[in-house]
Design a protein around this motif. Sequence first.
Motif, PDB file in Angstrom:
ATOM      1  N   LYS A   1      10.331 -18.563  22.387  1.00 61.38           N
ATOM      2  CA  LYS A   1      10.085 -17.685  21.246  1.00 61.38           C
ATOM      3  C   LYS A   1       8.651 -17.154  21.289  1.00 61.38           C
ATOM      4  O   LYS A   1       8.399 -15.971  21.055  1.00 61.38           O
ATOM      5  CB  LYS A   1      10.328 -18.464  19.952  1.00 61.38           C
ATOM      6  CG  LYS A   1      10.117 -17.651  18.677  1.00 61.38           C
ATOM      7  CD  LYS A   1      10.433 -18.500  17.447  1.00 61.38           C
ATOM      8  CE  LYS A   1      10.190 -17.726  16.167  1.00 61.38           C
ATOM      9  NZ  LYS A   1      10.484 -18.553  14.971  1.00 61.38           N
ATOM     10  N   SER A   2       7.707 -18.018  21.606  1.00 61.13           N
ATOM     11  CA  SER A   2       6.309 -17.610  21.711  1.00 61.13           C
ATOM     12  C   SER A   2       6.131 -16.540  22.782  1.00 61.13           C
ATOM     13  O   SER A   2       5.389 -15.566  22.597  1.00 61.13           O
ATOM     14  CB  SER A   2       5.428 -18.814  22.053  1.00 61.13           C
ATOM     15  OG  SER A   2       5.476 -19.786  21.039  1.00 61.13           O
TER      16      SER A   2
ATOM     17  N   ALA B   1      10.688 -23.716  21.884  1.00 62.94           N
ATOM     18  CA  ALA B   1       9.721 -23.001  21.058  1.00 62.94           C
ATOM     19  C   ALA B   1       8.879 -22.046  21.896  1.00 62.94           C
ATOM     20  O   ALA B   1       8.516 -20.961  21.445  1.00 62.94           O
ATOM     21  CB  ALA B   1       8.825 -23.998  20.315  1.00 62.94           C
TER      22      ALA B   1
ATOM     23  N   ARG C   1      -2.633 -17.142  17.374  1.00 63.68           N
ATOM     24  CA  ARG C   1      -2.931 -17.954  16.220  1.00 63.68           C
ATOM     25  C   ARG C   1      -4.137 -17.311  15.564  1.00 63.68           C
ATOM     26  O   ARG C   1      -5.231 -17.318  16.106  1.00 63.68           O
ATOM     27  CB  ARG C   1      -3.273 -19.375  16.620  1.00 63.68           C
ATOM     28  CG  ARG C   1      -3.755 -20.174  15.454  1.00 63.68           C
ATOM     29  CD  ARG C   1      -3.796 -21.607  15.776  1.00 63.68           C
ATOM     30  NE  ARG C   1      -4.317 -21.829  17.083  1.00 63.68           N
ATOM     31  CZ  ARG C   1      -4.746 -23.015  17.462  1.00 63.68           C
ATOM     32  NH1 ARG C   1      -4.677 -24.009  16.674  1.00 63.68           N
ATOM     33  NH2 ARG C   1      -5.218 -23.199  18.647  1.00 63.68           N
TER      34      ARG C   1
ATOM     35  N   SER D   1       9.055 -25.818  16.358  1.00 62.00           N
ATOM     36  CA  SER D   1       7.764 -25.168  16.144  1.00 62.00           C
ATOM     37  C   SER D   1       6.690 -26.242  16.155  1.00 62.00           C
ATOM     38  O   SER D   1       6.985 -27.444  16.106  1.00 62.00           O
ATOM     39  CB  SER D   1       7.738 -24.390  14.822  1.00 62.00           C
ATOM     40  OG  SER D   1       7.900 -25.269  13.723  1.00 62.00           O
TER      41      SER D   1
ATOM     42  N   GLU E   1       5.139 -27.282  22.829  1.00 59.58           N
ATOM     43  CA  GLU E   1       6.128 -26.197  22.708  1.00 59.58           C
ATOM     44  C   GLU E   1       7.156 -26.222  23.829  1.00 59.58           C
ATOM     45  O   GLU E   1       8.292 -25.792  23.647  1.00 59.58           O
ATOM     46  CB  GLU E   1       5.423 -24.840  22.721  1.00 59.58           C
ATOM     47  CG  GLU E   1       4.818 -24.433  21.401  1.00 59.58           C
ATOM     48  CD  GLU E   1       4.489 -22.961  21.364  1.00 59.58           C
ATOM     49  OE1 GLU E   1       4.690 -22.352  20.308  1.00 59.58           O
ATOM     50  OE2 GLU E   1       4.039 -22.417  22.394  1.00 59.58           O
TER      51      GLU E   1
ATOM     52  N   THR F   1      11.707 -29.160  20.556  1.00 59.07           N
ATOM     53  CA  THR F   1      10.654 -28.672  19.671  1.00 59.07           C
ATOM     54  C   THR F   1      11.065 -27.322  19.083  1.00 59.07           C
ATOM     55  O   THR F   1      11.409 -26.393  19.805  1.00 59.07           O
ATOM     56  CB  THR F   1       9.329 -28.503  20.427  1.00 59.07           C
ATOM     57  OG1 THR F   1       8.889 -29.781  20.903  1.00 59.07           O
ATOM     58  CG2 THR F   1       8.250 -27.916  19.517  1.00 59.07           C
TER      59      THR F   1
ATOM     60  N   ARG G   1      11.308 -14.177  12.904  1.00 57.16           N
ATOM     61  CA  ARG G   1      11.939 -15.195  12.044  1.00 57.16           C
ATOM     62  C   ARG G   1      13.441 -15.287  12.307  1.00 57.16           C
ATOM     63  O   ARG G   1      14.066 -16.309  11.993  1.00 57.16           O
ATOM     64  CB  ARG G   1      11.677 -14.866  10.573  1.00 57.16           C
ATOM     65  CG  ARG G   1      10.228 -15.059  10.143  1.00 57.16           C
ATOM     66  CD  ARG G   1      10.000 -14.576   8.726  1.00 57.16           C
ATOM     67  NE  ARG G   1      10.202 -13.122   8.616  1.00 57.16           N
ATOM     68  CZ  ARG G   1      10.106 -12.446   7.473  1.00 57.16           C
ATOM     69  NH1 ARG G   1       9.812 -13.090   6.349  1.00 57.16           N
ATOM     70  NH2 ARG G   1      10.298 -11.133   7.461  1.00 57.16           N
TER      71      ARG G   1
ATOM     72  N   ILE H   1      10.286 -30.084  14.017  1.00 56.04           N
ATOM     73  CA  ILE H   1       8.976 -29.484  13.739  1.00 56.04           C
ATOM     74  C   ILE H   1       7.902 -30.504  14.096  1.00 56.04           C
ATOM     75  O   ILE H   1       7.854 -31.602  13.534  1.00 56.04           O
ATOM     76  CB  ILE H   1       8.856 -29.062  12.270  1.00 56.04           C
ATOM     77  CG1 ILE H   1       9.918 -28.010  11.949  1.00 56.04           C
ATOM     78  CG2 ILE H   1       7.462 -28.511  11.979  1.00 56.04           C
ATOM     79  CD1 ILE H   1       9.988 -27.635  10.480  1.00 56.04           C
TER      80      ILE H   1
ATOM     81  N   GLN I   1      -0.076 -23.660  10.904  1.00 54.89           N
ATOM     82  CA  GLN I   1       1.089 -23.384  11.744  1.00 54.89           C
ATOM     83  C   GLN I   1       0.623 -22.656  12.997  1.00 54.89           C
ATOM     84  O   GLN I   1      -0.083 -21.663  12.912  1.00 54.89           O
ATOM     85  CB  GLN I   1       2.077 -22.496  10.976  1.00 54.89           C
ATOM     86  CG  GLN I   1       3.264 -22.064  11.821  1.00 54.89           C
ATOM     87  CD  GLN I   1       4.265 -23.174  11.984  1.00 54.89           C
ATOM     88  OE1 GLN I   1       4.513 -23.932  11.067  1.00 54.89           O
ATOM     89  NE2 GLN I   1       4.849 -23.287  13.151  1.00 54.89           N
TER      90      GLN I   1
END
Length: 528
Positions: free
Chosen positions: A256-257, A253, A20, A126, A119, A124, A274, A98, A3
């Motif tokens: 959020k990142s 996405a 990551r 995730s 992303e 998208t 989350r 996803i 992920q």
Amino acid sequence: MKQHIPAVNHTLFFHPIKPRRGIFPVALLLSLCLVGSTSVSAGEKSPAKQETASQPKTSDVDLKALTDELIMLAIDDELRRSEAVDGHRIDVDVAQGIVTLSGHVNNYLAKEIAVGLAERVRGTVSVIDEMVVNVEPSEDKVLIRDIQSALKADPGTQHLSVKVAAERGEVTLTGEVPTTGEKTLAGEVAMGVKGLTELENQLKVNHKKQLSDDDMQHEISELIKYAVLLDDSELEVQVKDRTAIITGRVARAFHKSHADMLAYLGGAKEVDSRGVLVHWKHTNPMLRTKRYEQATDADIKQAVERTFKYDPRLLSYDPKVTVKGGVVTLTGDVGNQAAQRAADKDARHTIGVRRVKNNLSVRWEDKPPTDQQIADFTRAALARDPYLERHNLIVECRNAHVSLYGLVDTQFEKYHADWIASRQKGVVHINDYLAVRKKWKPKSDAAIEADLKEKLAYDFIGPDNQVSATVENGVAILRGTVDSWLMWQRALDLAIAAGAREPHNLIEVRYGLPSGPHYYGPHMYVPR
């Protein structure tokens, strides 16, 4: 199956993605290959009840439905159009938003860029990264040496004590650094070295001055609130025991990142996002308008100064910020061009800013590198880079001003070379004279030669600078003698403009040979 966890963004053009396995990708690169995106803000209350990602309770904008197939086609199109990745070698699969990326990439940076591109596509939720770096790993001791050299040559990481270990191309960084931003930057520098197949950033952050949970919550909320990339997002931040808990709604996405990245920069030891619901309908243009209208000059000044406080390239400097009518003026001194560019980027990415006047001066350090050393640093960095190492680029340095000459395949590589050079120790300014090969359109040798000779006749007037050209099978061979490398590059540009498929520049340069001991004449730059 891995992920993707987004990471921090610090580059003048870099993509925001949260760590990551502790890695923070290069923010500069994606802005070279991406166009457009929505922006950010936080501090707003999140919905009282979380909705499911597939069926949001409310929608701020009436948008047409996005199916998994449409999302897949959009991502595949982005990857195939990007000059930074070989999109045809990457497989895209989408299930309920996803995205799974599999297949092969040519280097580790391309892997990070592909994830960032996916992303940013609306729909998208995730990204799962199953891509494999298909490259012949460097010998471990060579890879370790190159990464250590890269860290020492970058003014943002030269002072850090980072231990580098490698095994079959898989690199691990260990040690202790003062801030999360510097951890991010060290990982970013390391991932730009050729031969790398995987990176574990295990650097520990030693927070000498730890903020209280309340102060950290305020800092992170303000960083999010004034971030252009989150300007239509509804997010709320709480901090408990140095863990930032982010809740709310975002449209993509990468929003959020980016929020996760800002939380890490704000001092959070861990980030729990989350509770952030990602859905393509969660866009709120009215919220964006409200935030821009409410941002006063005093708010903007404070927001820009806060961003500078957490940017690892600006930790050693104190740029002065003034704001009038949304126009930000930056004054003062910084020690390198990367810091000057970082300040400009940080200001432009702040809500309410209408224009940036970057009057920062790049001043040499007390004992600056010589021109020859700067040229050597730059040459070595280009040779280590997975995108540029195959090109025989010429580097010249005078008074800490670096000039780049030669031929690259894409506009991305041209920008990337400029970015690489700007991050070297001692560099004050970059003159990027690199020419970009164009997709060759068949043209007779006689026509190419006639057009090129006509262009040369108008450009090189006078007995001291003489250039001749012959063309065979679309390949132009340039010979002669000129005064400067700028004229050398100009002849190369003219050959491309005339329709040559692959110019070979054998012109001798009379003055201003590139500084450093590694230049042995034009024959070194004839493609094999």
